[in-house]
Scaffold this motif. Structure first.
Motif, PDB file in Angstrom:
ATOM      1  N   ARG A   1       0.817  -1.212   0.000  1.00  0.00           N
ATOM      2  CA  ARG A   1       0.000   0.000   0.000  1.00  0.00           C
ATOM      3  C   ARG A   1       0.855   1.268   0.000  1.00  0.00           C
ATOM      4  O   ARG A   1       1.896   1.318   0.659  1.00  0.00           O
ATOM      5  CB  ARG A   1      -0.922   0.020   1.227  1.00  0.00           C
ATOM      6  N   ASN A   2       0.362   2.288  -0.706  1.00  0.00           N
ATOM      7  CA  ASN A   2       1.069   3.573  -0.707  1.00  0.00           C
ATOM      8  C   ASN A   2       0.263   4.673  -0.029  1.00  0.00           C
ATOM      9  O   ASN A   2       0.515   5.857  -0.236  1.00  0.00           O
ATOM     10  CB  ASN A   2       1.448   3.989  -2.132  1.00  0.00           C
ATOM     11  N   GLU A   3      -0.724   4.273   0.791  1.00  0.00           N
ATOM     12  CA  GLU A   3      -1.501   5.254   1.536  1.00  0.00           C
ATOM     13  C   GLU A   3      -1.899   4.670   2.883  1.00  0.00           C
ATOM     14  O   GLU A   3      -1.885   3.458   3.087  1.00  0.00           O
ATOM     15  CB  GLU A   3      -2.740   5.682   0.745  1.00  0.00           C
ATOM     16  N   MET A   4      -2.253   5.544   3.798  1.00  0.00           N
ATOM     17  CA  MET A   4      -2.695   5.115   5.114  1.00  0.00           C
ATOM     18  C   MET A   4      -4.129   4.593   5.031  1.00  0.00           C
ATOM     19  O   MET A   4      -4.896   5.024   4.174  1.00  0.00           O
ATOM     20  CB  MET A   4      -2.609   6.281   6.102  1.00  0.00           C
TER      21      MET A   4
ATOM     22  N   LYS B   1       0.309   2.052   5.440  1.00  0.00           N
ATOM     23  CA  LYS B   1       1.163   2.498   4.341  1.00  0.00           C
ATOM     24  C   LYS B   1       2.464   1.697   4.340  1.00  0.00           C
ATOM     25  O   LYS B   1       3.038   1.414   5.391  1.00  0.00           O
ATOM     26  CB  LYS B   1       1.459   3.992   4.481  1.00  0.00           C
ATOM     27  N   ASP B   2       2.929   1.306   3.157  1.00  0.00           N
ATOM     28  CA  ASP B   2       4.151   0.528   2.952  1.00  0.00           C
ATOM     29  C   ASP B   2       4.057  -0.882   3.538  1.00  0.00           C
ATOM     30  O   ASP B   2       5.080  -1.530   3.775  1.00  0.00           O
ATOM     31  CB  ASP B   2       5.372   1.247   3.542  1.00  0.00           C
TER      32      ASP B   2
ATOM     33  N   ASN C   1       2.386   0.625  -4.088  1.00  0.00           N
ATOM     34  CA  ASN C   1       3.787   0.811  -4.443  1.00  0.00           C
ATOM     35  C   ASN C   1       4.273  -0.308  -5.349  1.00  0.00           C
ATOM     36  O   ASN C   1       5.105  -0.100  -6.232  1.00  0.00           O
ATOM     37  CB  ASN C   1       4.655   0.825  -3.175  1.00  0.00           C
TER      38      ASN C   1
END
Length: 226
Positions: A33-36, A39-40, A114
């Motif tokens: 993931r690239n968002e809250m 995230k990551d 990501n």
């Protein structure tokens, strides 16, 4: 009775467990993931249900826009309704699982990820949300269903050898299966059809090629591996 509009409405989400089989390994497809929130972190692909969508519509949207897939085997799994399962609020997940042959798809990450990668089911990273629980239930369902329904063929090429089918079952069930008993039970059930063709390119061996019997009656197959 309170009016309908006075009730709080939870959000509905679709989470997908996408299984693939390649190089004698059962894998699951994960997004970073690239968002809250998370995230990551690696998670299962998913999306919120839109007002004009049915569950299968949301599944198709996730597969196409987030993974670049279309026309895959899909089955509803279970609902996950723990009140605190999503830090954003009250979200109920309707989980599904999909089976694909990775050779047939070029996997692409959507705008909210990501990265997207296949992971061996025995070497998975820590997952966000309650996705480990969802994955575990999906794997249990697959291991149960492959004994009485031909879902495994979604993971193989259209034509396959008996050893390749045997390896698939051993991989999914994570156990050793007697080759001769497996062959006898599969053939006795008329589960597969010998195409009369041979697998070429193997040194000193030319095994028969089979295909799935699409006329097999529903619930006509039971594989007892004991």
């Amino acid at each position: 009775m309170k009016p309908f509009h006075s009730y709080q409405n939870p959000s509905l989400a679709i989470d997908l467990v996408v299984f693939g089989y390649q190089q004698r390994t059962l894998s699951v497809l994960l997004l970073n993931r690239n968002e809250m929130p998370f995230k990551d972190t690696w998670t299962l692909p998913g999306a919120f249900l839109q007002m004009d969508e049915r569950f299968k519509d949301t599944c198709s949207r996730v597969l196409k826009t987030k993974l670049g897939m279309d026309n895959v085997y899909l089955e509803q799994l279970y609902s996950f309704d723990e009140p605190e399962r999503d830090p954003r609020g009250r979200v109920i997940a309707i989980a599904h699982y999909a089976l694909i042959n990775p050779k047939n798809f070029a996997i692409t990450a959507g705008s909210m990820a990501n990265d997207v990668q296949w992971f061996d089911i025995h070497q998975m990273p820590e997952l966000g949300f309650d996705h480990q629980e969802i994955f575990t239930q999906a794997l249990q369902r697959l291991r149960s269903k492959i004994l009485y329904f031909p879902v495994g063929f979604e993971l193989l090429d259209d034509l396959f050898t008996m050893p390749e089918l045997h390896e698939l079952y051993e991989c999914i069930l994570d156990t050793t299966i007697d080759r001769r008993n497996f062959r006898r039970k599969i053939l006795d059930a008329q589960y597969i059809i010998n195409t009369g063709k041979k697998r070429e390119g193997l040194q000193n061996r030319h095994p028969d090629l089979y295909k799935f019997n699409k006329k097999l009656p529903k619930n006509a197959f039971q594989l007892n591996i004991n």
